[in-house]
Motif scaffolding. Structure first.
Motif, PDB file in Angstrom:
ATOM      1  N   SER A 468       7.713  50.098   0.906  1.00 25.35           N
ATOM      2  CA  SER A 468       9.088  50.578   0.689  1.00 25.35           C
ATOM      3  C   SER A 468       9.256  52.060   1.002  1.00 25.35           C
ATOM      4  N   GLN A 469       8.411  52.605   1.853  1.00 23.89           N
ATOM      5  CA  GLN A 469       8.508  54.022   2.217  1.00 23.89           C
ATOM      6  C   GLN A 469       8.422  54.178   3.733  1.00 23.89           C
ATOM      7  N   PHE A 470       9.024  55.263   4.215  1.00 22.13           N
ATOM      8  CA  PHE A 470       8.772  55.710   5.574  1.00 22.13           C
ATOM      9  C   PHE A 470       8.244  57.141   5.496  1.00 22.13           C
ATOM     10  N   LYS A 471       7.336  57.461   6.415  1.00 22.86           N
ATOM     11  CA  LYS A 471       6.688  58.768   6.403  1.00 22.86           C
ATOM     12  C   LYS A 471       6.821  59.425   7.768  1.00 22.86           C
ATOM     13  N   ALA A 472       6.999  60.753   7.736  1.00 21.44           N
ATOM     14  CA  ALA A 472       7.063  61.560   8.946  1.00 21.44           C
ATOM     15  C   ALA A 472       5.770  62.360   9.063  1.00 21.44           C
ATOM     16  N   TRP A 473       5.166  62.307  10.252  1.00 23.02           N
ATOM     17  CA  TRP A 473       3.891  62.967  10.500  1.00 23.02           C
ATOM     18  C   TRP A 473       4.086  64.028  11.567  1.00 23.02           C
ATOM     19  N   CYS A 474       3.536  65.216  11.308  1.00 23.37           N
ATOM     20  CA  CYS A 474       3.641  66.339  12.244  1.00 23.37           C
ATOM     21  C   CYS A 474       2.271  66.978  12.443  1.00 23.37           C
ATOM     22  N   GLN A 475       2.153  67.760  13.515  1.00 23.36           N
ATOM     23  CA  GLN A 475       0.917  68.465  13.793  1.00 23.36           C
ATOM     24  C   GLN A 475       0.800  69.677  12.885  1.00 23.36           C
ATOM     25  N   ASP A 476      -0.390  69.902  12.384  1.00 19.42           N
ATOM     26  CA  ASP A 476      -0.631  71.022  11.485  1.00 19.42           C
ATOM     27  C   ASP A 476      -2.028  71.557  11.754  1.00 19.42           C
ATOM     28  N   ALA A 477      -2.157  72.873  11.912  1.00 27.47           N
ATOM     29  CA  ALA A 477      -3.464  73.474  12.195  1.00 27.47           C
ATOM     30  C   ALA A 477      -4.379  73.315  10.991  1.00 27.47           C
ATOM     31  N   ASP A 478      -5.642  73.071  11.239  1.00 27.36           N
ATOM     32  CA  ASP A 478      -6.637  72.914  10.190  1.00 27.36           C
ATOM     33  C   ASP A 478      -7.095  74.297   9.738  1.00 27.36           C
ATOM     34  N   ALA A 479      -6.653  74.706   8.540  1.00 29.24           N
ATOM     35  CA  ALA A 479      -6.977  76.044   8.033  1.00 29.24           C
ATOM     36  C   ALA A 479      -8.446  76.172   7.646  1.00 29.24           C
ATOM     37  N   ASP A 480      -9.078  75.048   7.258  1.00 28.77           N
ATOM     38  CA  ASP A 480     -10.470  75.111   6.808  1.00 28.77           C
ATOM     39  C   ASP A 480     -11.416  75.391   7.978  1.00 28.77           C
ATOM     40  N   THR A 481     -11.210  74.701   9.076  1.00 25.22           N
ATOM     41  CA  THR A 481     -12.107  74.893  10.211  1.00 25.22           C
ATOM     42  C   THR A 481     -11.698  76.041  11.116  1.00 25.22           C
ATOM     43  N   GLN A 482     -10.437  76.508  10.973  1.00 25.24           N
ATOM     44  CA  GLN A 482      -9.898  77.624  11.755  1.00 25.24           C
ATOM     45  C   GLN A 482     -10.080  77.386  13.264  1.00 25.24           C
ATOM     46  N   ASP A 491       4.481  65.023   6.638  1.00 25.49           N
ATOM     47  CA  ASP A 491       5.471  66.077   6.429  1.00 25.49           C
ATOM     48  C   ASP A 491       6.570  65.664   5.464  1.00 25.49           C
ATOM     49  N   PHE A 492       6.886  64.357   5.399  1.00 23.20           N
ATOM     50  CA  PHE A 492       7.965  63.906   4.526  1.00 23.20           C
ATOM     51  C   PHE A 492       7.767  62.430   4.197  1.00 23.20           C
ATOM     52  N   VAL A 493       8.131  62.067   2.969  1.00 24.42           N
ATOM     53  CA  VAL A 493       8.104  60.680   2.516  1.00 24.42           C
ATOM     54  C   VAL A 493       9.507  60.313   2.059  1.00 24.42           C
ATOM     55  N   GLY A 494      10.079  59.252   2.622  1.00 21.85           N
ATOM     56  CA  GLY A 494      11.440  58.845   2.288  1.00 21.85           C
ATOM     57  C   GLY A 494      11.504  57.396   1.854  1.00 21.85           C
ATOM     58  N   SER A 495      12.575  57.080   1.100  1.00 17.55           N
ATOM     59  CA  SER A 495      12.804  55.706   0.656  1.00 17.55           C
ATOM     60  C   SER A 495      14.294  55.541   0.381  1.00 17.55           C
ATOM     61  N   TYR A 496      14.708  54.300   0.149  1.00 17.93           N
ATOM     62  CA  TYR A 496      16.111  54.040  -0.141  1.00 17.93           C
ATOM     63  C   TYR A 496      16.206  52.855  -1.098  1.00 17.93           C
ATOM     64  N   HIS A 497      16.509  53.147  -2.360  1.00 14.00           N
ATOM     65  CA  HIS A 497      16.735  52.139  -3.404  1.00 14.00           C
ATOM     66  C   HIS A 497      15.600  51.115  -3.481  1.00 14.00           C
ATOM     67  N   ASN A 498      14.388  51.579  -3.198  1.00 12.64           N
ATOM     68  CA  ASN A 498      13.202  50.734  -3.288  1.00 12.64           C
ATOM     69  C   ASN A 498      13.275  49.497  -2.391  1.00 12.64           C
ATOM     70  N   LEU A 499      14.078  49.596  -1.311  1.00 12.49           N
ATOM     71  CA  LEU A 499      14.165  48.512  -0.347  1.00 12.49           C
ATOM     72  C   LEU A 499      13.068  48.661   0.706  1.00 12.49           C
ATOM     73  N   LYS A 500      12.675  47.535   1.307  1.00  8.83           N
ATOM     74  CA  LYS A 500      11.608  47.558   2.290  1.00  8.83           C
ATOM     75  C   LYS A 500      12.164  47.966   3.656  1.00  8.83           C
ATOM     76  N   PRO A 501      11.641  49.029   4.285  1.00  8.42           N
ATOM     77  CA  PRO A 501      12.111  49.419   5.623  1.00  8.42           C
ATOM     78  C   PRO A 501      11.607  48.447   6.674  1.00  8.42           C
ATOM     79  N   THR A 502      12.412  48.267   7.721  1.00 10.98           N
ATOM     80  CA  THR A 502      12.056  47.304   8.763  1.00 10.98           C
ATOM     81  C   THR A 502      11.931  47.938  10.140  1.00 10.98           C
ATOM     82  N   ASN A 503      12.789  48.936  10.459  1.00  8.39           N
ATOM     83  CA  ASN A 503      12.758  49.554  11.786  1.00  8.39           C
ATOM     84  C   ASN A 503      13.061  51.036  11.674  1.00  8.39           C
ATOM     85  N   CYS A 504      12.655  51.785  12.698  1.00  7.51           N
ATOM     86  CA  CYS A 504      12.979  53.202  12.779  1.00  7.51           C
ATOM     87  C   CYS A 504      13.110  53.599  14.240  1.00  7.51           C
TER      88      CYS A 504
END
Length: 778
Positions: A468-482, A491-504
């Motif tokens: 019941s969630q959709f997630k947005a993924w973005c590039q991020d530099a690895d600070a540990d390995t530099q 980057d973001f987690v979204g949902s809508y009234h606990n309904l199951k997402p089907t398409n994006c």
């Protein structure tokens, strides 16, 4: 105006090259293989496809070199013909018309000018009987020659061509079927038969699976279902025959092949291992393992320098005489299902889909060539039935082809689900994709869909899952390995009234993200992750989503499980139009406003091309994959027709014919018209659009009117003299009728010829649609 198409579905490539054993030229420079209705010629040195021998109209079922000319090759086909080619130049020399579907072809040096053919004696089913026949090829200067004089060699052979083989250059021919081995000697014209029991004492299955004859010795090798190989000798004496047994394969032996000298025997099966046995050396053998898919066929060159092995994954491996792999010819791999759907690599324009287990294959349709495999799972695949292993289920490219996202999973049929989300970056050095990020817990449940943003400036990946969630993924530099390399993170987690997402899906400029949650479409801003609006529609879960492009970018298209195609206007946030159509796939054209809709119904698929700005299709193509739509060619295909055409035709089928009636009796109370009149207005297109299109469909074109007027004027000129000459007689007859009836007021006036023609024209006009409107009123 809807364009009706006569476009043919053209094969761009990808035919099977493992249908029959390949053959190698005398000088080992070329390898020829059956490929659909053609024969492909490859170079053994470069593995490049050189050209095709095209001319058959059905599946090519066998090929063999001409024993009298090593630069020529015979091919037989299910179209009932045998063709002789110059395979070097790709020139068709002659066509021999047999007249019956052919399933295999055999030639022998001992029988010059004679070919042996594999024919069917009945209808094509599991109990079909096959026979082996011979025919003398007639010598004629004509391009096409009939060769229908056939002589039966054996009337009951196996449907598997691998169970028939010539021995000693053509002195005899051996064919096996089920548990019986027959050997026919041409000079004696006598057949010797040998039988095996279904199972031995240990329960092994003895049925024959393939056969090969030693070219220099009286020895026949047979493969069996239990993996054993039997070497038969003294088979020219029915009671004195003997056989020895070789056993290495744990399953059925698929193919056998002797070397030209007859000193070695090659065998292959499901194990993907080529085994070389030393004839006369007992059980001494060499093995060449891990060749890929199951081995189906093995063939060798006349000089013994090369061998070709056909595999179940549509591949041919070229092996040198020293038992080393020297080349690989890979065709398009087609499994049971294409889980990733069909994709086009934006960089190479190659077709990308599931390949061999755990891989994605890149196939060039332009060159009809397999480019390379990308190992996604990166685990050794075990060829064992029932074993649960990782498989690639989803894949998507970004707009530039710089990134590839894949999902692999196993345990999808059980509760113990395991899956990975992987991001692959294109490496300019290796010209392939390398793994950048692997995420083992992207969601808590199965990933349903995913898409990249459409912008070339920024890259973002959105995934939806059954949690019941959709997630947005973005590039991020690895600070540990530099390090300079950027990895992907959530980057973001979204949902809508606990309904199951089907398409994006993203809009063309990536300013909007549409995510469907069952029956609701949500519109988000990727910059602020603000929920901008929600769109609702008639009942039905959203099946597919698609944004318009270019001038139609303000529209959002969606299909539902209730067989509705909907179009929303994002400026007004209202439903622009909808139509009842079962759409299985929506595909936007990246270079225009056009959108392709594939509709699957009644076991066939139809194609509609349209612009989101108007519901009228620009182009239709019926029966893309199977049967045709039931559409009357004489009726203009308007939106009204697309809605009501099927019902109208059903009414015509149910209408009883009456000789005295010019107008058909329509079924009362049209259900389609009732549904149209009672459908909520916000679901229908604008009334002005429907009305104008409906009225235009009833009008006659100017060309038709002009031709009809000209023909009417000619008829009037021809009948004018008849009317003048008959005028006096009609007046006299009418006066007599009036006297007999007693009063002019009591008689019905008689119509003239011109008035009768006009009345007939009015009667032929179809006003049946008005009947449905009148009856459907409450």
């Amino acid at each position: 105006m809807v364009e009706r198409s006569d476009i043919r579905v053209v094969r761009c490539g990808g035919s099977k090259i493992n249908f029959r054993p390949p053959i190698i030229s005398n000088d080992s420079r070329f390898v020829l293989c059956v490929s659909g209705d053609s024969v492909k010629v490859y170079s053994t040195r470069t593995e490049e496809w050189l050209h095709s021998l095209q001319g058959h109209t059905n599946q090519v079922t066998g090929i063999a070199f001409n024993p009298a000319n090593h630069l020529q090759v015979y091919s037989c086909s299910a179209d009932g013909t045998v063709k002789l080619w110059d395979f070097i130049d790709g020139i068709l020399i002659k066509t021999f018309i047999i007249g019956s579907p052919l399933f295999a072809l055999y030639v022998s040096k001992e029988h010059e000018g004679v070919i042996f053919l594999h024919l069917s004696t009945g209808t094509y089913n599991k109990n079909e009987c096959f026979q082996l026949v011979s025919t003398q090829l007639p010598k004629s200067a004509d391009q096409e020659v009939e060769a229908k004089e056939l002589s039966a060699v054996s009337s009951h052979i196996s449907p598997n061509p691998s169970c028939t083989a010539f021995g000693r250059g053509g002195e005899y021919i051996a064919f096996a079927r089920n548990l019986q081995l027959d050997v026919y000697f041409f000079r004696k014209q006598k057949t010797y038969s040998f039988y095996l029991k279904a199972t031995d004492k240990k329960g092994a299955k003895n049925a024959f699976t393939c056969i090969a004859c030693n070219p220099t010795d009286d020895c026949i090798a047979t493969g069996h279902e239990d993996g054993k190989i039997r070497l038969w000798r003294n088979f020219n004496h029915k009671k004195e025959y003997t056989y020895s047994t070789l056993h290495w394969h744990h399953n059925a032996v698929n193919t056998l092949c002797f070397t030209p000298e007859g000193t070695n025997l090659l065998s292959g099966g499901i194990e993907s291992v080529l085994v070389k046995w030393q004839c006369g050396g007992g059980s001494k053998k060499d093995v060449l393992p891990r060749l890929g898919g199951s081995i189906l066929h093995v063939s060798g060159s006349p000089d013994g320098q090369l061998f070709c092995v056909s595999h179940s994954d549509n591949k041919i491996t070229v092996i040198e005489g020293n038992f080393k792999v020297s080349g690989l010819i890979q065709g398009l791999v087609t499994g049971d299902t294409v889980l990733t759907d069909l994709m086009i690599d934006p960089r190479s324009k190659a077709l990308v889909l599931n390949g061999k287990p755990g891989h994605l294959q890149f196939y060039s349709l332009l060159r009809d060539k397999h480019l390379y495999n990308l190992d996604i799972v990166q685990q050794e695949y075990i060829y064992e039935a029932g074993l649960d292993q990782f498989e690639v289920v989803k894949a998507v490219f970004d707009v530039k082809g710089s990134w590839l996202a894949t999902v692999e999973e196993r345990g999808h049929e059980s509760s113990d689900l395991e899956f990975f989300l992987k991001l692959w970056a294109f490496d300019e050095t290796t010209q392939s994709f390398v793994l950048n990020t692997s995420i083992s817990a992207a969601h808590t449940d199965r990933i349903i869909s995913m898409c990249f943003s459409s912008s070339e400036e920024t890259t973002m990946l959105v995934t939806t899952a059954e949690d019941s969630q959709f997630k947005a993924w973005c590039q991020d530099a690895d600070a540990d390995t530099q390090q300079d390399q950027n990895f992907w993170s959530c980057d973001f987690v979204g949902s809508y009234h606990n309904l199951k997402p089907t398409n994006c899906t993203f809009s063309a400029d990536s300013s909007l993200l549409a995510v469907s949650f069952q029956e609701v479409v949500t519109i988000w801003s990727p910059d602020t992750w603000e929920l901008l609006t929600t769109l609702c529609q008639p009942p039905g879960q959203i099946r597919d989503l698609c944004f318009g492009r270019l001038s139609c970018s303000k529209y959002l298209l969606g299909t539902t499980t209730k067989n509705l195609l909907c179009c929303w206007n994002l400026l007004t946030c209202a439903l622009e139009w909808s139509t009842s159509l079962e759409v299985s796939k929506l595909q936007p054209d990246p270079l225009s406003e056009n959108v392709a809709a594939f509709s699957y119904q009644s076991k066939h698929t139809d194609l509609f091309v349209f612009k989101p700005s108007e519901p009228l299709p620009l182009f239709t193509h019926e029966k893309v994959c199977s049967e045709k739509l039931v559409i009357d060619d004489s009726v203009a295909v308007t939106p009204f027709y697309l809605l009501l055409g099927k019902h109208r035709q059903q009414q015509k089928l149910n209408t009883p014919s009456h000789p005295a009636a010019d107008k058909p009796q329509q079924k009362q109370g049209s259900v389609s018209i009732k549904e149209l009149l009672h459908t909520p207005a916000h679901v229908l297109p604008a009334a002005s659009v429907l009305c104008s299109m409906f009225v235009n469909s009833l009008l006659i074109s100017n060309t038709g009117v002009r031709e009809e007027m000209e023909s009417s004027e000619q008829e009037m000129d021809c009948e004018k003299e008849e009317e003048d000459s008959e005028g006096e007689m009609e007046t006299r007859d009418s006066q007599q009728e009036l006297r007999a009836q007693g009063s002019v007021d009591e008689v019905t006036p008689k119509l003239s010829k011109a008035q009768e023609r006009e009345l007939k024209r009015v009667r032929k006009t179809d006003f049946s649609w008005m009947t449905g409107l009148i009856v459907s009123k409450p």
